[in-house]
Design a protein around this motif. Structure first.
Motif, PDB file in Angstrom:
ATOM      1  N   LEU A 183      -0.308 -23.080  -4.214  1.00 35.06           N
ATOM      2  CA  LEU A 183      -1.116 -23.883  -4.838  1.00 35.06           C
ATOM      3  C   LEU A 183      -2.409 -23.014  -5.299  1.00 35.06           C
ATOM      4  O   LEU A 183      -2.830 -23.141  -6.324  1.00 35.06           O
ATOM      5  N   ASP A 184      -2.404 -21.916  -4.603  1.00 36.92           N
ATOM      6  CA  ASP A 184      -3.699 -20.930  -4.885  1.00 36.92           C
ATOM      7  C   ASP A 184      -3.205 -20.112  -6.094  1.00 36.92           C
ATOM      8  O   ASP A 184      -4.209 -20.099  -6.957  1.00 36.92           O
ATOM      9  N   THR A 185      -2.114 -19.729  -6.259  1.00 30.82           N
ATOM     10  CA  THR A 185      -1.680 -18.997  -7.457  1.00 30.82           C
ATOM     11  C   THR A 185      -1.525 -19.818  -8.712  1.00 30.82           C
ATOM     12  O   THR A 185      -1.942 -19.343  -9.750  1.00 30.82           O
ATOM     13  N   THR A 186      -1.229 -21.002  -8.361  1.00 32.03           N
ATOM     14  CA  THR A 186      -1.073 -21.721  -9.543  1.00 32.03           C
ATOM     15  C   THR A 186      -2.393 -22.276 -10.089  1.00 32.03           C
ATOM     16  O   THR A 186      -2.647 -22.347 -11.212  1.00 32.03           O
ATOM     17  N   ARG A 187      -3.400 -22.483  -9.145  1.00 31.82           N
ATOM     18  CA  ARG A 187      -4.809 -22.792  -9.784  1.00 31.82           C
ATOM     19  C   ARG A 187      -5.327 -21.685 -10.312  1.00 31.82           C
ATOM     20  O   ARG A 187      -6.058 -21.526 -11.576  1.00 31.82           O
ATOM     21  N   ALA A 188      -5.089 -20.375  -9.694  1.00 35.37           N
ATOM     22  CA  ALA A 188      -5.611 -19.096 -10.384  1.00 35.37           C
ATOM     23  C   ALA A 188      -5.257 -18.906 -11.811  1.00 35.37           C
ATOM     24  O   ALA A 188      -5.725 -18.441 -12.493  1.00 35.37           O
ATOM     25  N   TYR A 211       4.171 -33.680 -17.248  1.00 33.74           N
ATOM     26  CA  TYR A 211       4.433 -32.251 -17.031  1.00 33.74           C
ATOM     27  C   TYR A 211       3.813 -31.768 -15.772  1.00 33.74           C
ATOM     28  O   TYR A 211       3.795 -30.677 -15.768  1.00 33.74           O
ATOM     29  N   SER A 212       2.917 -32.385 -15.042  1.00 36.56           N
ATOM     30  CA  SER A 212       1.965 -31.934 -14.085  1.00 36.56           C
ATOM     31  C   SER A 212       2.803 -31.712 -12.772  1.00 36.56           C
ATOM     32  O   SER A 212       2.105 -30.993 -11.976  1.00 36.56           O
ATOM     33  N   LEU A 213       4.101 -31.965 -12.661  1.00 35.55           N
ATOM     34  CA  LEU A 213       5.007 -31.549 -11.531  1.00 35.55           C
ATOM     35  C   LEU A 213       5.649 -30.170 -11.723  1.00 35.55           C
ATOM     36  O   LEU A 213       6.630 -30.108 -10.773  1.00 35.55           O
ATOM     37  N   VAL A 214       5.629 -29.467 -13.017  1.00 38.36           N
ATOM     38  CA  VAL A 214       6.753 -28.533 -13.257  1.00 38.36           C
ATOM     39  C   VAL A 214       6.849 -27.317 -12.236  1.00 38.36           C
ATOM     40  O   VAL A 214       7.611 -26.529 -12.308  1.00 38.36           O
ATOM     41  N   HIS A 215       5.707 -27.258 -11.383  1.00 36.96           N
ATOM     42  CA  HIS A 215       5.479 -26.184 -10.543  1.00 36.96           C
ATOM     43  C   HIS A 215       5.629 -26.413  -9.046  1.00 36.96           C
ATOM     44  O   HIS A 215       5.635 -25.816  -8.150  1.00 36.96           O
ATOM     45  N   THR A 216       6.439 -27.773  -8.964  1.00 34.43           N
ATOM     46  CA  THR A 216       6.529 -28.378  -7.899  1.00 34.43           C
ATOM     47  C   THR A 216       8.102 -28.136  -7.537  1.00 34.43           C
ATOM     48  O   THR A 216       9.015 -28.663  -8.170  1.00 34.43           O
ATOM     49  N   PRO A 217       8.652 -27.571  -6.386  1.00 34.23           N
ATOM     50  CA  PRO A 217       9.965 -27.649  -5.947  1.00 34.23           C
ATOM     51  C   PRO A 217      10.501 -28.832  -5.695  1.00 34.23           C
ATOM     52  O   PRO A 217       9.688 -29.863  -5.296  1.00 34.23           O
ATOM     53  N   PRO A 218      11.630 -29.294  -6.202  1.00 29.36           N
ATOM     54  CA  PRO A 218      12.251 -30.563  -6.064  1.00 29.36           C
ATOM     55  C   PRO A 218      12.310 -31.176  -4.751  1.00 29.36           C
ATOM     56  O   PRO A 218      11.957 -32.494  -4.666  1.00 29.36           O
ATOM     57  N   TYR A 233       0.582 -17.908 -22.432  1.00 30.21           N
ATOM     58  CA  TYR A 233      -0.814 -18.113 -23.294  1.00 30.21           C
ATOM     59  C   TYR A 233      -1.700 -16.969 -23.354  1.00 30.21           C
ATOM     60  O   TYR A 233      -2.979 -16.950 -23.342  1.00 30.21           O
ATOM     61  N   GLY A 234      -1.028 -15.713 -23.277  1.00 31.80           N
ATOM     62  CA  GLY A 234      -1.646 -14.602 -23.778  1.00 31.80           C
ATOM     63  C   GLY A 234      -2.267 -13.810 -22.435  1.00 31.80           C
ATOM     64  O   GLY A 234      -2.997 -12.970 -22.522  1.00 31.80           O
ATOM     65  N   HIS A 235      -1.689 -14.301 -21.205  1.00 31.83           N
ATOM     66  CA  HIS A 235      -2.467 -13.754 -20.092  1.00 31.83           C
ATOM     67  C   HIS A 235      -1.318 -13.719 -18.964  1.00 31.83           C
ATOM     68  O   HIS A 235      -0.123 -14.136 -18.959  1.00 31.83           O
ATOM     69  N   ALA A 236      -1.554 -12.629 -17.957  1.00 34.41           N
ATOM     70  CA  ALA A 236      -0.822 -12.339 -16.793  1.00 34.41           C
ATOM     71  C   ALA A 236      -0.860 -13.829 -15.791  1.00 34.41           C
ATOM     72  O   ALA A 236      -2.047 -14.019 -15.611  1.00 34.41           O
ATOM     73  N   VAL A 237      -0.057 -14.471 -15.297  1.00 37.48           N
ATOM     74  CA  VAL A 237       0.125 -15.539 -14.527  1.00 37.48           C
ATOM     75  C   VAL A 237       1.234 -15.163 -13.476  1.00 37.48           C
ATOM     76  O   VAL A 237       2.049 -14.404 -13.632  1.00 37.48           O
ATOM     77  N   LYS A 238       0.941 -15.932 -12.338  1.00 37.92           N
ATOM     78  CA  LYS A 238       2.217 -16.260 -11.406  1.00 37.92           C
ATOM     79  C   LYS A 238       2.530 -17.593 -11.202  1.00 37.92           C
ATOM     80  O   LYS A 238       1.903 -18.586 -10.654  1.00 37.92           O
ATOM     81  N   LEU A 239       3.569 -18.039 -12.091  1.00 39.61           N
ATOM     82  CA  LEU A 239       3.965 -19.717 -12.078  1.00 39.61           C
ATOM     83  C   LEU A 239       5.567 -19.840 -12.161  1.00 39.61           C
ATOM     84  O   LEU A 239       6.034 -19.212 -12.711  1.00 39.61           O
TER      85      LEU A 239
END
Length: 217
Positions: free
Chosen positions: A7-12, A119-126, A163-169
């Motif tokens: 949750l923290d990495t998604t928010r960040a 599409y707001s559950l795309v980072h949620t494990p099934p 989107y041009g940035h480093a992320v962890k998603l």
């Protein structure tokens, strides 16, 4: 040192990309007739059912919240990312946006006529989806409608650049029949299902589910 939660990495990650995400996807809905048709059907059902407040849950920069408003709905947005909420408030000052988690919405039981999960559950494990579906069911009034959009598949893809940035998603794709089964177990009745082929930059088919919370008998 404690590792940050998913949750923290998604928010960040979304705080990092918020401004560029909003610019890059500003016109994303302009040439998507099937997607817009489902939004229009959702708006029609909410309106003819008596209307009321509609929550865009996981609203991001608010572009689809604005579409709901333009379709005549009393729409507001909630998102996990303060960065996304800041962009939404600046872009659409006439709409209400608030920070919040979809697993613990600051909304009363039965307070919504409609809920959009675009599409707001795309980072949620099934396996975690039932927790979210139970919360959506809680906040919807009997007869209220839920519209959900998601990517079709059965795998998880790790994004480290977006989107041009480093992320962890982690981006999850869901099997429509499995999602339908979970929604029914959560108390919803599926009214319509649309699965369309990948379009433009998409890599997978896209699914749209329109559900209702049945009235008590």
């Amino acid at each position: 040192m404690t590792e940050p939660s998913p949750l923290d990495t998604t928010r960040a990650s979304y705080d990092t990309v918020a401004a560029d995400y909003a610019v890059l996807l500003a016109d994303e809905m302009a040439d998507k007739p099937y997607d817009n048709a489902m939004l229009t059907a959702f708006a029609h059902l909410v309106t003819t059912g008596g209307g009321g407040r509609v929550g865009d849950l996981g609203c991001g920069p608010g572009r689809v919240t604005a579409i709901l408003r333009d379709l005549g709905l009393t729409a507001f947005g909630i998102d996990l990312s303060p960065g996304m909420i800041a962009v939404a408030r600046e872009t659409y000052p006439g709409l209400d946006f608030a920070e919040g988690s979809m697993t613990a919405l600051d909304l009363a039981d039965g307070s919504l006529a409609g809920a959009l999960v675009w599409y707001s559950l795309v980072h949620t494990p099934p396996e975690q989806l039932p927790v979210f579906f139970a919360e959506f069911h809680r906040v919807l009034a009997p007869g209220g409608h839920l519209l959900m959009a998601f990517k079709v598949g059965d795998e998880c893809v790790r994004l480290e650049q977006a989107y041009g940035h480093a992320v962890k998603l982690d981006v999850y794709r869901f099997v429509p029949d499995a999602v339908a089964d979970m929604l029914v177990k959560a108390g919803f009745r599926v009214q319509a299902r649309l699965v369309r082929e990948a379009d433009q930059w998409e890599k997978t088919p896209q699914a749209f589910f329109l559900m209702v919370k049945p009235e008590a008998r």
